[in-house]
Scaffold this active site. Structure first.
Site, PDB file in Angstrom:
ATOM      1  N   THR A 193       0.615  -1.208   0.016  1.00 20.40           N
ATOM      2  CA  THR A 193      -0.069  -0.159  -0.420  1.00 20.40           C
ATOM      3  C   THR A 193       0.693   1.115  -0.068  1.00 20.40           C
ATOM      4  OG1 THR A 193      -0.544  -0.087   2.550  1.00 20.40           O
ATOM      5  CG2 THR A 193      -2.082  -1.163   1.396  1.00 20.40           C
ATOM      6  N   VAL A 238      -2.853   5.805  -0.791  1.00 19.38           N
ATOM      7  CA  VAL A 238      -3.528   5.808  -0.343  1.00 19.38           C
ATOM      8  C   VAL A 238      -4.032   4.504  -0.351  1.00 19.38           C
ATOM      9  CG1 VAL A 238      -6.536   6.395  -1.446  1.00 19.38           C
ATOM     10  CG2 VAL A 238      -4.957   7.418  -1.732  1.00 19.38           C
ATOM     11  N   HIS A 239      -3.628   4.385   1.195  1.00 18.03           N
ATOM     12  CA  HIS A 239      -3.536   2.421   1.045  1.00 18.03           C
ATOM     13  C   HIS A 239      -5.133   1.993   0.956  1.00 18.03           C
ATOM     14  CE1 HIS A 239       0.521   3.743   3.421  1.00 18.03           C
ATOM     15  NE2 HIS A 239      -0.329   4.342   3.751  1.00 18.03           N
ATOM     16  N   ASP A 240      -5.811   2.258   1.524  1.00 22.95           N
ATOM     17  CA  ASP A 240      -7.261   1.737   1.370  1.00 22.95           C
ATOM     18  C   ASP A 240      -7.942   1.333   0.318  1.00 22.95           C
ATOM     19  OD1 ASP A 240      -7.198   1.462   4.737  1.00 22.95           O
ATOM     20  OD2 ASP A 240      -8.574   3.220   4.795  1.00 22.95           O
TER      21      ASP A 240
END
Length: 317
Positions: A193, A238-240
């Site tokens: 991520t 924008v990990h998620d």
């Protein structure tokens, strides 16, 4: 046929982008949101989730408020990163249309899992307190889900809270330990991520005329200059949203099964995801870990979803 998805979240700028991508893609049916402490207090993360739903005219998606603190450690939040109240931007306060029901988020997870009877995907993109509580209520939770996919941990990379720990696992390490031990998750950690950013030129190409457009810009650019320099990147991770991209297009991630454990006690080990890469413990494999991602495909999926939601909102009277 669309894939039913329940999102357990703590919005959060990257959570907000992930939610928009999930809501706008026809292959996913978001059957509900459950909120948890994390990037801010659960009161704030619940408000943020509701405000996003109302901003994109998706008040049909029910919201359930969840755990307001970790199982055993003190509450910590990340408002210094995500902004006051946990979410940058200027969305209006939510109204009655998205008022949470009386059922706790953990109970809602169990109810939805039972109702979908093996077809539900649970996407957990915040601290895992609600998921751990749901598993305590219903030990058969893993068998009732089609998949549990988790944004958390740092399997083969440095953490972002401590040298070993990522924020979601560090926030509630005891919940993370229970879920990793017993729930057969797919772990999407900082290994992949941290590179899930949208290039500045793509971000700058988005409209910024209204409150939603400006908020979206801020969600995609929530890292300050010091954080960008620390990680050697040009725009915010924008990990998620990488979790949602994988649900939209199975194959965005390359994963592998491993024996895993989470450190829960002590300062250094707290929240550390330990992957037995060489099988030295002799333990059984208990989940999958993301090793690599198709970042170009990820960016195209996310940007296309964001553009669609902005076009839809602009076209509404």
């Amino acid at each position: 046929m669309s894939r039913p998805v329940l999102i357990d979240m703590d919005p959060g700028c990257d959570d907000a982008v992930a939610l928009l991508a999930a809501l706008e893609h026809a292959s996913l049916e978001v059957v509900g949101l459950t909120t948890v402490h994390g990037n801010a207090s659960v009161d704030d993360t619940t408000r943020n989730a509701r405000a996003i739903l109302e901003a994109v005219d998706r008040t049909d998606v029910p919201v359930s408020r969840g755990a307001d603190r970790p199982l055993l450690v003190d509450l910590e939040t990340s408002e210094e990163i995500h902004g006051e109240g946990g979410l940058r931007g200027e969305l209006p306060d939510p109204g009655a249309a998205t008022e949470p029901g009386d059922v706790h988020a953990a109970r809602r997870i169990v109810e939805q899992a039972r109702a979908h009877d093996g077809d539900l995907t649970l996407a957990a993109i915040g601290p895992l307190t609600n998921v751990a509580l749901a598993h305590a209520m219903e030990p058969a939770l893993p068998e009732l889900l089609d998949e549990l996919i988790v944004m958390g941990g740092a399997a083969f990379a440095s953490g972002n809270v401590t040298p070993l720990a990522e924020a979601n696992f560090h926030s509630d390490p005891h919940a993370a330990r229970r879920v990793v031990r017993d729930c057969e998750p797919t772990i999407v950690g900082l290994d992949v991520t941290a590179r899930a950013a949208v290039p500045p030129e793509r971000v700058d190409g988005l409209e910024r005329d209204g409150p939603l457009e400006q908020s979206l810009y801020e969600w995609l650019t929530y890292y300050d200059a010091d954080r960008l320099e620390r990680y050697g990147i040009e725009s915010a991770a924008v990990h998620d949203a990488l979790v949602i991209a994988e649900l939209i297009d199975d194959g965005v991630l390359e994963t592998r099964s491993y024996p895993m454990e989470v450190g829960a006690d002590g300062d250094l080990a707290r929240g550390a995801l330990v992957v037995d890469e060489n099988g030295v413990t002799g333990a059984a494999e208990n989940g999958e870990v993301a090793l690599e991602a198709d970042y170009e495909r990820y960016r195209e999926l996310v940007i296309a979803s964001l553009e669609r939601v902005l076009e839809r909102i602009e076209a509404e009277p």
